[in-house]
Design a protein around this motif. Structure first.
Motif, PDB file in Angstrom:
ATOM      1  N   GLY A   1      -8.221   9.474  14.236  1.00  0.00           N
ATOM      2  CA  GLY A   1      -6.964   8.750  14.409  1.00  0.00           C
ATOM      3  C   GLY A   1      -5.737   9.460  13.891  1.00  0.00           C
ATOM      4  O   GLY A   1      -4.666   8.857  13.775  1.00  0.00           O
ATOM      5  N   TYR A   2      -5.852  10.773  13.620  1.00  0.00           N
ATOM      6  CA  TYR A   2      -4.725  11.521  13.097  1.00  0.00           C
ATOM      7  C   TYR A   2      -4.235  12.554  14.108  1.00  0.00           C
ATOM      8  O   TYR A   2      -4.979  12.991  14.988  1.00  0.00           O
ATOM      9  N   ARG A   3      -2.983  12.937  13.949  1.00  0.00           N
ATOM     10  CA  ARG A   3      -2.415  14.039  14.726  1.00  0.00           C
ATOM     11  C   ARG A   3      -2.396  15.261  13.824  1.00  0.00           C
ATOM     12  O   ARG A   3      -1.990  15.182  12.670  1.00  0.00           O
TER      13      ARG A   3
ATOM     14  N   LYS B   1      -3.827   5.890   9.467  1.00  0.00           N
ATOM     15  CA  LYS B   1      -4.067   6.182  10.875  1.00  0.00           C
ATOM     16  C   LYS B   1      -2.728   6.327  11.601  1.00  0.00           C
ATOM     17  O   LYS B   1      -1.801   5.543  11.401  1.00  0.00           O
ATOM     18  N   GLY B   2      -2.627   7.334  12.451  1.00  0.00           N
ATOM     19  CA  GLY B   2      -1.386   7.621  13.160  1.00  0.00           C
ATOM     20  C   GLY B   2      -0.515   8.646  12.471  1.00  0.00           C
ATOM     21  O   GLY B   2       0.402   9.195  13.089  1.00  0.00           O
ATOM     22  N   ASP B   3      -0.792   8.942  11.179  1.00  0.00           N
ATOM     23  CA  ASP B   3      -0.044   9.977  10.462  1.00  0.00           C
ATOM     24  C   ASP B   3      -0.412  11.359  11.005  1.00  0.00           C
ATOM     25  O   ASP B   3      -1.458  11.552  11.620  1.00  0.00           O
TER      26      ASP B   3
END
Length: 329
Positions: free
Chosen positions: A42-44, A9-11
């Protein structure tokens, strides 16, 4: 074998177009939904400029130099841990002499696609010992709702799934879209052909590309074969558009040149466009010399749904009664 770290998450998830770009409005809508779904998880999502471009009448997204630069920008980006191809196509081979393979080795990360994307995936795994993913292109994440094959693929990349079961139905071919968000048109019952249980490191891809690699000497699987033949190798293949004579020449040539040394099993996906005598009979007779299971009509390739085949990973297949399971060890 280098196994890239799981997606967290956050990657960032990188999307690039090493073959064809996306210009049809329905595909653009599908990509927008894919971005939304992945961002909600939760990803970019980072898209390179070539994703929505068409450089010429042949379908290239951009000149080869630009395609290489944009792919390598995602490779060198520390925040991007998963790169998914926008589409397949015909011209990925133009990128090969321009690639900085040292950069790829310094920045191992998940790279995924199918069809023409075999060009990069096979080279990265067979010659540079980094695992890659033969699975859906980015548009699969845009269907609504997600098919089980799509959610399971992401779970494999996230490191939370190590097994899959075969799917009960599959598409008979390409189908038109109206909104761009359509799911799979599962109209044909799926029956895997053949029986057997076997284990080995996975390697393979689209036969149309593998045929070119072998005929032109533009890929060298010998490092992979020499490293892993003692523990066993499972070759999987599927074709976009070949006939029986091409298939036989390719398989006989690969066998003669040692590509299949150490093989413990073959898995063939459903061909999309194929002509000639029975496909399953053709591949089984050609590969009979190896005395290993030859499985056909598998969930890999152009007729979705697709299992997630991880090049370079140790996999066990159990095939019986027209159904199959795939377990990563």
């Amino acid at each position: 074998m280098i196994i890239p770290r799981p997606l967290a998450k956050g990657d960032s998830i990188g999307v690039t177009a090493p073959s064809f770009g996306v210009t049809d409005p329905t595909d653009i809508a599908r990509f927008a939904n894919a971005r939304r779904r992945l961002e909600d998880r939760g990803y970019r999502v980072v898209e390179t400029p070539d994703v929505y471009s068409c450089f010429d009448d042949e379908g290239r997204s951009a000149p080869a130099e630009q395609r290489v630069e944009e792919l390598q920008s995602l490779m060198s980006d520390g925040g991007t841990s998963y790169i998914v191809s926008a589409k397949g196509g015909d011209y990925q081979f133009e990128m090969l002499p321009l690639m900085d393979w040292d950069l790829v080795e310094r920045n191992p990360k998940w790279v995924q696609g199918y069809s023409d994307n075999t060009t990069l995936l096979f080279k990265i795994t067979a010659e540079h010992d980094i695992a890659t993913v033969y699975g859906g292109n980015f548009g699969d994440y845009g269907m609504e709702p997600w098919h089980r094959s799509v959610s399971e693929c992401l779970e494999v990349i996230e490191g939370t799934r190590r097994s899959q079961a075969s799917f009960p139905y599959h598409e008979g071919g390409f189908s038109d879209r109206v909104t761009g968000l359509e799911g799979l048109n599962e109209e044909v019952p799926t029956v895997w052909g053949g029986e057997g249980s076997f284990t080995g490191r996975l390697i393979g891809g689209c036969m149309d590309v593998l045929e070119w690699f072998h005929a032109k000497g533009t890929a060298d699987p010998s490092p992979f074969v020499e490293s892993y033949s003692d523990e066993g190798i499972v070759w999987y293949m599927e074709t976009y558009d070949m006939d029986d004579s091409r298939v036989v020449r390719m398989l006989e040539g690969m066998a003669s040149d040692g590509w299949f040394d150490g093989v413990t099993g073959f898995v063939f996906g459903r061909p999309l466009f194929y002509s000639g005598r029975d496909y399953a009979e053709t591949v089984r007779e050609t590969l009979d010399q190896f005395d290993v299971p030859v499985i056909t009509d598998a969930d890999v390739g152009h007729k979705a749904p697709r299992m997630t085949f991880v090049n370079g990973a140790v996999a066990r297949f159990d095939v019986s009664g027209g159904k199959a399971s795939l377990n990563y060890l």
